[in-house]
Design an enzyme around this catalytic site. Structure first.
Site, PDB file in Angstrom:
ATOM      1  N   LYS A  76     -15.738  -1.937   3.516  1.00 58.23           N
ATOM      2  CA  LYS A  76     -15.079  -2.230   2.246  1.00 58.23           C
ATOM      3  C   LYS A  76     -16.130  -2.832   1.324  1.00 58.23           C
ATOM      4  CE  LYS A  76     -10.517  -3.586   4.070  1.00 58.23           C
ATOM      5  NZ  LYS A  76      -9.769  -4.749   4.620  1.00 58.23           N
TER       6      LYS A  76
ATOM      7  N   GLU B  42       0.819  -1.214   0.000  1.00 53.55           N
ATOM      8  CA  GLU B  42       0.000   0.000   0.000  1.00 53.55           C
ATOM      9  C   GLU B  42       0.849   1.259   0.000  1.00 53.55           C
ATOM     10  OE1 GLU B  42      -3.388  -0.016   2.551  1.00 53.55           O
ATOM     11  OE2 GLU B  42      -3.525  -2.182   2.520  1.00 53.55           O
TER      12      GLU B  42
HETATM   13  C1  2PG Z   1      -6.925  -4.097   5.650  1.00 59.66           C
HETATM   14  C2  2PG Z   1      -6.689  -3.968   4.172  1.00 59.66           C
HETATM   15  C3  2PG Z   1      -6.223  -2.609   3.789  1.00 59.66           C
HETATM   16  P1  2PG Z   1      -6.389  -6.087   2.697  1.00 59.66           P
HETATM   17  O1  2PG Z   1      -6.606  -5.127   6.263  1.00 59.66           O
HETATM   18  O2  2PG Z   1      -7.476  -3.192   6.259  1.00 59.66           O
HETATM   19  O3  2PG Z   1      -5.122  -2.209   4.569  1.00 59.66           O
HETATM   20  O4  2PG Z   1      -5.830  -4.962   3.691  1.00 59.66           O
HETATM   21  O5  2PG Z   1      -6.999  -5.352   1.537  1.00 59.66           O
HETATM   22  O6  2PG Z   1      -5.188  -6.906   2.314  1.00 59.66           O
HETATM   23  O7  2PG Z   1      -7.401  -6.854   3.459  1.00 59.66           O
HETATM   24 MG    MG Z   2      -7.573  -4.444   8.159  1.00 63.33          MG
END
Ligand code: 2PG
Ligand code: MG
Length: 419
Positions: free
Chosen positions: A330, A198
């Site tokens: 998300k 990231e």
């Molecule tokens: C999280 C995300 C973003 P990932 O854990 O919050 O940092 O990671 O998209 O790999 O789940």
């Molecule tokens: Mg997370």
């Protein structure tokens, strides 16, 4: 009223160089195209087991060009709920594995984009309507570890929150200073291994706590006051550390019980200006999450990511049992815009906080910034302060802040995180 004329799927590439899927939705009156909207599905590396299931990008393209296209054609594009309900029914599985959560989220967001485009308004405005809105407070990664950096440091995200900033633009100015200062400190010590997924530095540290002392040092080097101007947020992503009933800190060659991890985090909260900890315990360790929320939740944000996976049923269980006090939102964890919004509404109704979040595998797509602004979600997390898939989102926030001008509600940082 504009209707959906066509849906197209396209195989494109994400920020890790992996195949993903883009949806393009064309809308118009009759058969005359008026506007179109596009969205690209992101992907996670530290995924929760309860997340909606993405499928192979080529298959997701087939879903979009076939069943999704047939199901969405002729629907009014402004009716996001009906569009998303149609997608959910068409998929018909609990985990969205038939159509693919990646195909669904791309379609759902592309419809929202196409609606906004056909009405010649920005996407945030579609969601905000006439409500006044503010820019969200960013959580910005400075060091990256865990599943995003082959585990150099065990914790996944060491982030900053510019709690004293008066605007989104000022928060980014301060972040630029801290990011540069952190890089300079690492380079001087020869401790810079690169940047993680990231865009945060991938540091060579001897312990996880060293990341905290270095972060406080970087904030001071940037001539900002730790805990007053700039505070710290962590994503432990503890599900990734949990094996055989204990939490493994491989960097430090030790494994902690839930009680020991709890004690360590409590000590860190006392010692460092930490305002937020995400996934401090594993997605299956509800008792530990409740105990931690009880002890730390008055003082800091306890955020559920893998723990809630943006699913309203899981959030409600957490609310009823006192686990966490903030939810990460998300869209691709659940599959549609409407279900993500439902999760935010349930959180807000219960007095929980929320953070809209990107994934570790991203693209130039900036839709989530508009969701945060338009829905009035007061925080946003999209990774670090380098790599264009991250900067595209921060820069989009600047454009929105400029467009809102004096009509914006006050930037909520100081209200959310009173020092
Ligand atoms: C999280 C995300 C973003 P990932 O854990 O919050 O940092 O990671 O998209 O790999 O789940
Ligand atoms: Mg997370």
């Amino acid at each position: 009223m504009a209707k959906i004329i066509d849906v197209k799927g396209r195989r494109v590439w994400d920020s890790r160089g992996r195949a993903t899927v883009e949806a393009e939705v064309i809308v118009g009156r009759g058969t005359t195209p008026l506007a179109s909207g596009r969205a690209i599905a992101p992907s996670g590396a530290s995924t929760g087991s309860g997340e909606a299931k993405s499928i192979d990008a080529a298959k997701a393209v087939q879903s979009l060009n076939g069943r999704i296209r047939d199901a969405l054609r002729a629907l009014p594009v402004s009716d996001q709920e009906t569009i998303d309900r149609r997608l959910i029914e068409l998929d018909g599985t609990p985990d969205k594995g038939r159509l693919g959560a990646n195909a669904m989220v791309a379609a759902s967001l592309a419809c929202a984009q196409a609606d906004a485009a056909s009405r010649k308004i920005p996407l945030w405005k579609k969601f905000a309507g006439e409500r006044r809105v503010a820019l969200p407070v960013p959580q910005i990664q400075i060091f990256g570890g865990g599943a995003h950096a082959r585990g150099r440091v065990d914790l996944q995200d060491f982030m900053i929150v510019c709690i004293g900033a008066g605007s989104f633009a000022e928060a980014l100015d301060w972040t630029a200073q801290v990011y540069a200062a952190a890089g300079a400190r690492l380079a001087k010590r020869n401790a810079l291994a690169g940047v993680a997924d990231e865009g945060g530095y991938w540091p060579v540290f001897k312990s996880n706590e060293e990341a905290l002392t270095e972060l406080v040092g970087a904030i001071s080097d940037a001539r900002l006051e730790p805990g007053v101007d700039v505070a710290i947020a962590l994503d432990v992503a503890a599900t990734q550390l949990y094996r055989g009933g204990s939490y493994h800190l491989d960097l430090e060659n030790r494994a902690l019980s839930a009680g020991q991890l709890h004690a360590m985090l409590m000590r860190w909260i006392e010692r460092y200006p930490i305002v937020s900890i995400e996934d401090p315990f594993a997605e299956t360790d509800a008792a530990a999450m409740q105990a931690f929320t009880r002890d730390a939740g008055q003082k800091i944000q306890v955020v559920g990511d893998d723990f809630f996976v943006t699913q309203v049923e899981k959030l409600k269980i957490g609310i009823n049992s006192g686990a966490c006090n903030c939810v990460l939102l998300k869209p691709n964890q659940v599959g549609t815009v409407t279900e993500t919004l439902q999760c935010w509404e349930a959180a807000r109704a219960a007095g929980y906080r929320a953070i809209v979040s990107a994934r570790s595998g991203e693209s130039e797509d900036t839709s989530i910034v508009h969701l945060a602004v338009g829905w009035g979600v007061p925080q946003l997390k999209v990774g670090s302060f380098s790599r264009s898939e991250r900067m595209a989102k921060w820069n989009e926030g600047l454009r929105i802040e400029e467009a809102l001008g004096a009509k914006a509600l006050p930037f909520p940082a100081r209200k959310l995180f009173k020092p």
